[in-house]
Design a protein around this motif. Sequence first.
Motif, short mmCIF file in Angstrom:
data_model
loop_
_atom_site.label_atom_id
_atom_site.label_comp_id
_atom_site.label_asym_id
_atom_site.label_seq_id
_atom_site.Cartn_x
_atom_site.Cartn_y
_atom_site.Cartn_z
N TYR A 16 0.86 -1.19 0.00
CA TYR A 16 0.00 0.00 0.00
C TYR A 16 0.89 1.24 0.00
O TYR A 16 2.00 1.19 0.52
N ASN A 17 0.39 2.34 -0.54
CA ASN A 17 1.10 3.62 -0.56
C ASN A 17 2.54 3.46 -1.04
O ASN A 17 3.48 3.86 -0.37
N ARG A 18 2.67 2.81 -2.21
CA ARG A 18 4.00 2.52 -2.71
C ARG A 18 4.81 3.78 -2.92
O ARG A 18 4.29 4.82 -3.32
N SER A 19 6.09 3.66 -2.63
CA SER A 19 7.07 4.73 -2.71
C SER A 19 6.62 6.04 -2.04
O SER A 19 6.76 7.11 -2.60
N THR A 20 6.04 5.91 -0.86
CA THR A 20 5.88 7.06 0.03
C THR A 20 6.42 6.62 1.38
O THR A 20 6.76 5.45 1.55
N SER A 21 6.45 7.56 2.34
CA SER A 21 7.00 7.19 3.64
C SER A 21 6.04 6.26 4.39
O SER A 21 6.40 5.65 5.38
N LEU A 22 4.80 6.16 3.90
CA LEU A 22 3.82 5.30 4.58
C LEU A 22 3.72 3.94 3.91
O LEU A 22 2.77 3.20 4.13
N GLU A 23 4.68 3.61 3.05
CA GLU A 23 4.63 2.34 2.34
C GLU A 23 4.46 1.18 3.30
O GLU A 23 5.07 1.13 4.37
N LYS A 24 3.56 0.26 2.93
CA LYS A 24 3.24 -0.85 3.83
C LYS A 24 3.19 -2.13 3.02
O LYS A 24 2.31 -2.30 2.17
N HIS A 25 4.15 -3.03 3.25
CA HIS A 25 4.13 -4.32 2.55
C HIS A 25 2.97 -5.14 3.05
O HIS A 25 2.85 -5.36 4.24
N ALA A 26 2.13 -5.60 2.14
CA ALA A 26 0.98 -6.37 2.60
C ALA A 26 1.02 -7.80 2.07
O ALA A 26 0.56 -8.72 2.74
N LEU A 27 1.58 -8.02 0.88
CA LEU A 27 1.68 -9.37 0.34
C LEU A 27 3.08 -9.59 -0.19
O LEU A 27 3.65 -8.74 -0.85
N ASN A 28 3.62 -10.76 0.13
CA ASN A 28 4.99 -11.03 -0.23
C ASN A 28 5.10 -12.37 -0.94
O ASN A 28 4.98 -13.42 -0.31
N ASP A 29 5.26 -12.34 -2.25
CA ASP A 29 5.50 -13.54 -3.03
C ASP A 29 4.43 -14.62 -2.81
O ASP A 29 4.73 -15.73 -2.41
N VAL A 30 3.19 -14.25 -3.07
CA VAL A 30 2.09 -15.19 -2.90
C VAL A 30 1.79 -15.88 -4.22
O VAL A 30 1.62 -15.21 -5.25
N SER A 31 1.76 -17.20 -4.21
CA SER A 31 1.36 -17.96 -5.39
C SER A 31 0.29 -18.94 -4.98
O SER A 31 0.43 -19.63 -3.96
#
Lengths: 276, 263, 273
Positions: A12-27
Amino acid sequence: MSIDIKNLIFSYNRSTSLEKHALNDVSLSIKKGDFVLISGEVGSGKSTLIKHMNGLLKPCSGSVEVDGIPTHKKDIRSKVGMLFQFPQKQLFGKTVDEDISFGPANFGIKGNQLKKQVHEAMDLMFLDESIASVSPFDLSGGQMRLVAMAGVLASKPDYLILDEPASGLDAKNRKILFSILKKLNSKGISIIVVSHQISDVLPLVDRLFLIDSGKIVFKGSPDEYLRSTNLYLPDIPWIMKELHDRGFDVKFDIFDIDEAFYEVSSLLNPQKVDEQ
Amino acid sequence: MTGMFFSYIPGNSLLHRLDPRSKIIGIMLASILIFRAMSVYEMLAIGVVFSILFLLSSTTVKAVYSSVYPMRIILIFIFTIHLFFTEGSSILSVFGMNISYEGLLKGSTVTLRFIYLLMFASLLTSSTPSSLITVGIERLLRPFPLKVLGISSFDLAAMMSMSLYFVPLLHGSFNDLKDAQLSRGLDMKRHPFKAMYSLTVPMIRVAFRMADDLAMSMESRCYQGVHRTSIFDLRFGRMDFLCISIFGLLSAIIFFMPVLQDF
Amino acid sequence: MIQINDLSHRFPNGNLALDSVNLNIKKGEFVVIAGRNGSGKSTLVRHMNALLLPSSGNVIVNGMGSSDQKDHWDIRQAVSMVFQNPDSQFVGMTVEEDVAFGLENLGMASDNIRESVDRCLQFAGLSEYSKTSPIHLSGGQKQKVAIASVLAMYPECIIFDEVTSMLDHASCNDVMDLINSVHKAGKTVIHVTHRLEEATTADRLIVMDAGRIVLDDTPSNIFLSGKVSDFGLELPPIIALAKKFKDSGILQGYLALSKDELLEDLCQLILKT
Ligand SMILES: Nc1ncnc2c1ncn2[C@@H]1O[C@H](COP(=O)(O)OP(=O)(O)O)[C@@H](O)[C@H]1O
Ligand SMILES: Nc1ncnc2c1ncn2[C@@H]1O[C@H](COP(=O)(O)OP(=O)(O)O)[C@@H](O)[C@H]1O
Ligand SMILES: [Mg+2]
Ligand SMILES: [Mg+2]
């Protein structure tokens, strides 16, 4: 025919200071006709994952395809119905009929075909034809939920995704909901249930995906889940497994109360149970 | 960057220790000066006052900058409007539009005023938690007869502090609702009217529901909108008195600068 | 401490939500009120702190009748309420301000407010969040703040209206632990829920259906009676299993109410035979 997710990464909020990883390599892959459960703690990324399945969110990297169509290329929302938590909130129509028609009409269904689909959806939800001309806001909370669900089913989706559908429901309404889902599934619609609670739904599903901090940590059948060693178990399987681990000769991949009772009783008194 | 926009920075500077009421009064004085300032001298004097206050606070240049920077579009807009639409002696012509000397001067003055306002406001917000600002405003408003408007200063303060929580909450609800209707095939470009309708009706219901719940929760905690106390103890101390006096004196000097120049 | 006589409630639209309810809650009791959606639980408990007023019958709290408007503040101070939706009961910008809200309404001095707030936050295990905005808390933490907020007002009785129904499993356990410790600290606790596993630690279980009280006994007795399913409720799997062993005579004595208890009972039994 399937929903295929490959190496999905999302923030979420990619490339801002509030960037939040929500999904990581899901298959993962969900075939047409499957009944699956996606579970995990609150904040683990379940809602984020399913919002990718109808293109509400687009992957940062990786791919999401529905029946071979990438979700970022073409609108696939008529194929994938999505019911959010507390779906009664989405009602707006002046009448129940108007509200249920909203979805299919948006997808270009008209005239008699539209009437027919609305009628069928109401039937599936046990909604009486007489309420079609009533305002949805005059109904009880439980009925509003059913109307909202009919509003999604009326578009005749191939896949139905439900985010926390049992939240706030009492035991009886939960049972009704699950029996409806089973019925829909037997008509060939894939059912994808998202729930932080496993025990209710597990006995119904073909497959289970567990997600933790944006990663899939378990994929498999309910049996495989019960046999896995390090995951949280619902109470009945927990008891059986504890008994098993203490060296007693019992089967432990059991959910059912009667089955568990039978299993332990026969251990206590083999002849008597056999006679019954 | 966005996270720092007018946010509080914990610290123990002189500005931090002042009563919020002093700072609010200070801001009000400063705004009067700023909106009256015309000449370069006045602008400079205000700049000096700001610098002194800045040094007395533990605010960083970055914090001030990040309160002004997000407003750049508006500032540029204000500047250009004045630049092109002020009549006077033309100095340059762009795309058939005249830029006058007066326009340049006026544009710079007005833009600088806004920048000053934002800068002073950032001094207040970086040295005062928003809760204290609310309490301060409530106390300052208390003597005024708000009753004629049918509210009390307490209602106003409660509304201010609740909106800080409820605006993001309503925004979240709106996004959820948008997702739900988009999933039902809503096309905002093709059917803007239908989109409005399908979003506003449920949104109003959600907002009413929330307001209802909130009213219930306030009522069961004995809220009456009449006299209440606060967890924050405001003390208008000697330091406040001193600071306000000095600041008041400075303001008076700057205020009468145009008059003094005449002598 | 709370006495309800022949209470009926009819909403303006004609819904009869309560139908001649009689109930007496003693000081220090831990009462669970269960019932299916729409059975009248919220309506009943809202009468106990004068948020709703009777259509007929009366409600008496510590000798004060809720029909007398001027006693409402005293009643609400004696009986506090925590609500279902964790999101919509915040009035403060930070956790500590929210906890202070009730005390500010009572006109307490700043120092005393500060002291009570700190004590209550500590009790709820939230001290580290005192300056946090509620937006950044999880659902379970929000409910704990709401509980601390009513504890601060020093009520004799706290009503929890389905406070766990929107939480996940882990937060639910957290909040239940806090509710249990509130009871241990001497408060009268009234906990509304439709999850019967939350009744296992209660003194008394009341089941409602269609605006009436239909069962009122100890949780064990009600579980053993097998009647809850008539009223749209379901025994937790573990208790249903324990009941089966007990009904068939395999297990004797108390009904096991938790998975650990049942496991222990079963192990002992198997080892004996
Ligand atoms: N709109 C959003 N903006 C920023 N972060 C978000 C947003 N929605 C969810 N998140 C964050 O992403 C993570 C996963 O959230 P979500 O998919 O809603 O989890 P779940 O459905 O499993 O509870 C959480 O840490 C959450 O805080
Ligand atoms: N504000 C209201 N206006 C009209 N009817 C209501 C209102 N609130 C609740 N009801 C009705 O009263 C009955 C009991 O509701 P409630 O006490 O909220 O049940 P519960 O808390 O057990 O789910 C329900 O039939 C509900 O529809
Ligand atoms: Mg979710
Ligand atoms: Mg209720």
